[in-house]
Design an enzyme around this catalytic site. Sequence first.
Site, PDB file in Angstrom:
ATOM      1  N   THR A 169      70.764 -38.832  56.031  1.00 25.97           N
ATOM      2  CA  THR A 169      69.767 -37.904  55.725  1.00 25.97           C
ATOM      3  C   THR A 169      69.939 -37.060  56.807  1.00 25.97           C
ATOM      4  O   THR A 169      69.333 -37.127  58.009  1.00 25.97           O
ATOM      5  CB  THR A 169      68.496 -38.359  55.653  1.00 25.97           C
ATOM      6  OG1 THR A 169      68.383 -39.605  54.447  1.00 25.97           O
ATOM      7  CG2 THR A 169      67.261 -37.182  55.126  1.00 25.97           C
ATOM      8  N   ASN A 204      73.080 -56.914  61.082  1.00 24.29           N
ATOM      9  CA  ASN A 204      73.011 -58.263  60.769  1.00 24.29           C
ATOM     10  C   ASN A 204      73.895 -58.540  59.682  1.00 24.29           C
ATOM     11  O   ASN A 204      73.591 -59.292  58.723  1.00 24.29           O
ATOM     12  CB  ASN A 204      71.639 -58.885  60.399  1.00 24.29           C
ATOM     13  CG  ASN A 204      70.956 -59.296  61.616  1.00 24.29           C
ATOM     14  OD1 ASN A 204      71.623 -59.924  62.457  1.00 24.29           O
ATOM     15  ND2 ASN A 204      69.589 -59.284  61.739  1.00 24.29           N
ATOM     16  N   GLU A 206      66.040 -69.247  66.467  1.00 26.72           N
ATOM     17  CA  GLU A 206      64.758 -68.658  66.331  1.00 26.72           C
ATOM     18  C   GLU A 206      63.898 -69.031  65.132  1.00 26.72           C
ATOM     19  O   GLU A 206      62.580 -69.286  65.800  1.00 26.72           O
ATOM     20  CB  GLU A 206      65.198 -67.064  66.220  1.00 26.72           C
ATOM     21  CG  GLU A 206      64.080 -66.228  66.179  1.00 26.72           C
ATOM     22  CD  GLU A 206      64.302 -64.728  65.920  1.00 26.72           C
ATOM     23  OE1 GLU A 206      63.657 -64.107  65.197  1.00 26.72           O
ATOM     24  OE2 GLU A 206      65.411 -64.212  66.494  1.00 26.72           O
ATOM     25  N   LEU A 262      69.654 -43.664  62.154  1.00 29.22           N
ATOM     26  CA  LEU A 262      68.599 -43.119  63.047  1.00 29.22           C
ATOM     27  C   LEU A 262      67.123 -44.125  62.852  1.00 29.22           C
ATOM     28  O   LEU A 262      66.067 -43.213  62.745  1.00 29.22           O
ATOM     29  CB  LEU A 262      68.486 -41.789  63.275  1.00 29.22           C
ATOM     30  CG  LEU A 262      69.720 -41.174  63.632  1.00 29.22           C
ATOM     31  CD1 LEU A 262      69.361 -39.527  63.859  1.00 29.22           C
ATOM     32  CD2 LEU A 262      69.910 -41.635  65.066  1.00 29.22           C
ATOM     33  N   LYS A 311      75.552 -64.600  66.469  1.00 24.46           N
ATOM     34  CA  LYS A 311      73.896 -64.072  66.183  1.00 24.46           C
ATOM     35  C   LYS A 311      73.463 -64.534  65.033  1.00 24.46           C
ATOM     36  O   LYS A 311      72.079 -64.968  65.180  1.00 24.46           O
ATOM     37  CB  LYS A 311      74.305 -62.627  65.824  1.00 24.46           C
ATOM     38  CG  LYS A 311      72.894 -61.780  65.459  1.00 24.46           C
ATOM     39  CD  LYS A 311      72.158 -61.846  66.509  1.00 24.46           C
ATOM     40  CE  LYS A 311      70.957 -60.619  66.281  1.00 24.46           C
ATOM     41  NZ  LYS A 311      70.160 -61.045  65.107  1.00 24.46           N
TER      42      LYS A 311
END
Length: 483
Positions: free
Chosen positions: A35, A103, A191, A11, A184
């Site tokens: 957590t 990643n 990039e 999260l 990716k």
Amino acid sequence: MAQADIALIGLAVMGQNLILNMNDHGFVVCAFNRTVSKVDDFLANEAKGTKVVGAQSLKDMVSKLKKPRRVILLVKAGQAVDDFIEKLVPLLDTGDIIIDGGNSEYRDTTRRCRDLKAKGILFVGSGVSGGEEGARYGPSLMPGGNKEAWPHIKAIFQAIAAKVGTGEPCCDWVGDEGAGHFVKMVHNGIEYGDMQLICEAYHLMKDVLGMRHEEMAQAFEEWNKTELDSFLIEITANILKYRDTDGKELLPKIRDSAGQKGTGKWTAISALEYGMPVTLIGEAVFARCLSSLKEERVQASQKLKGPKVVQLEGSKKSFLEDIRKALYASKIISYAQGFMLLRQAATEFGWTLNYGGIALMWRGGCIIRSVFLGKIKDAFERNPELQNLLLDDFFKSAVDNCQDSWRRVISTGVQAGIPMPCFTTALSFYDGYRHEMLPANLIQAQRDYFGAHTYELLTKPGEFIHTNWTGHGGSVSSSSYNA
């Protein structure tokens, strides 16, 4: 009672935004975090008023999922992914699906895919691009792995992905095992290249043309109405215009030392491993390495001399257009090299990659999103077996149209002492690629001279010959000395 369509573990902001994106599209998501207090905070704040449900443990999370269970991991790449997989496997059943959206290194994805397949669990490694904003409102998604999982996740993935054109999702199945994360990785490498090319254009504008920030911002805004229309050009204009609280431009105050997380380096290493001359991405990585030597560069600037001030020939306006064309031509080279690496990897691993589809996945939602990618999609649709983008009529014509400007910019920049590693390597690659004969025959002769590595004659391909160059050696065909 099982009610959630999918679960997401992790999260941080990316994870939260992806959950909210799925919720917006009508999917019930179960949120979990190592957590546990973070789950409660998320439900009480960002996810308040949504259908998102929380879990207090992995067992609790799994119990709330419809079958086949679908679990997205959005945690730090590496050991954390393996740790969660190890804890999840005993709680899952045959046919359940684990999706790694981090990643991760593509070899790790391949390993996990094979390990989990043996345990009956379907594994997907998916590239997710677009940053926090993309995760919330539509990322580019590049899933690969066990294809049996695709029918069970396709509806969710394509619903939440960015849309382009007539609503085409920037998401489709990429290929087996580590293919999604490899694609990716190459995206991230490109990039790096795009960003460095823009920096070199900015450097030329600033130090050769002497342009002010507002002038440069205006130029980038104008460029964004041309074939360079892209997210990175757009934000560059915004950055150049941005003023700090004191009313002065912020950009000149920022330390000129660029960080990196490693995915550009992975692309460069893969290019070396598979023998592909992906020179522009490599130079973009090294440019960041050089930028990080700030203290050394400060000392060197006081001791090492450069050229005298060069008088610009012609008008500033025409040279600015030359820079734009040099940027466009170099960008074409970068993407041509990136797709060369994808093609070679597909050969190495037996992947069936849809190159036009990959261009579409990058067309929206991600950091390299641009109109330009639509042209790449068109090129591969015209010829799915296209060996190199430079051989497509559109790109061949585009580079030819930019070539004179490209060479003028590099010549002027070199004379002015402006570092342009990506502009120059792009042109060197183009010149090397278009040469029928390169001086590599001399390298082969040298290798044979000192190491008896042999060579082929143009007239006798496949026949390897050793010459006794000095008259003293034997006629051995090779030695232990390699170069």
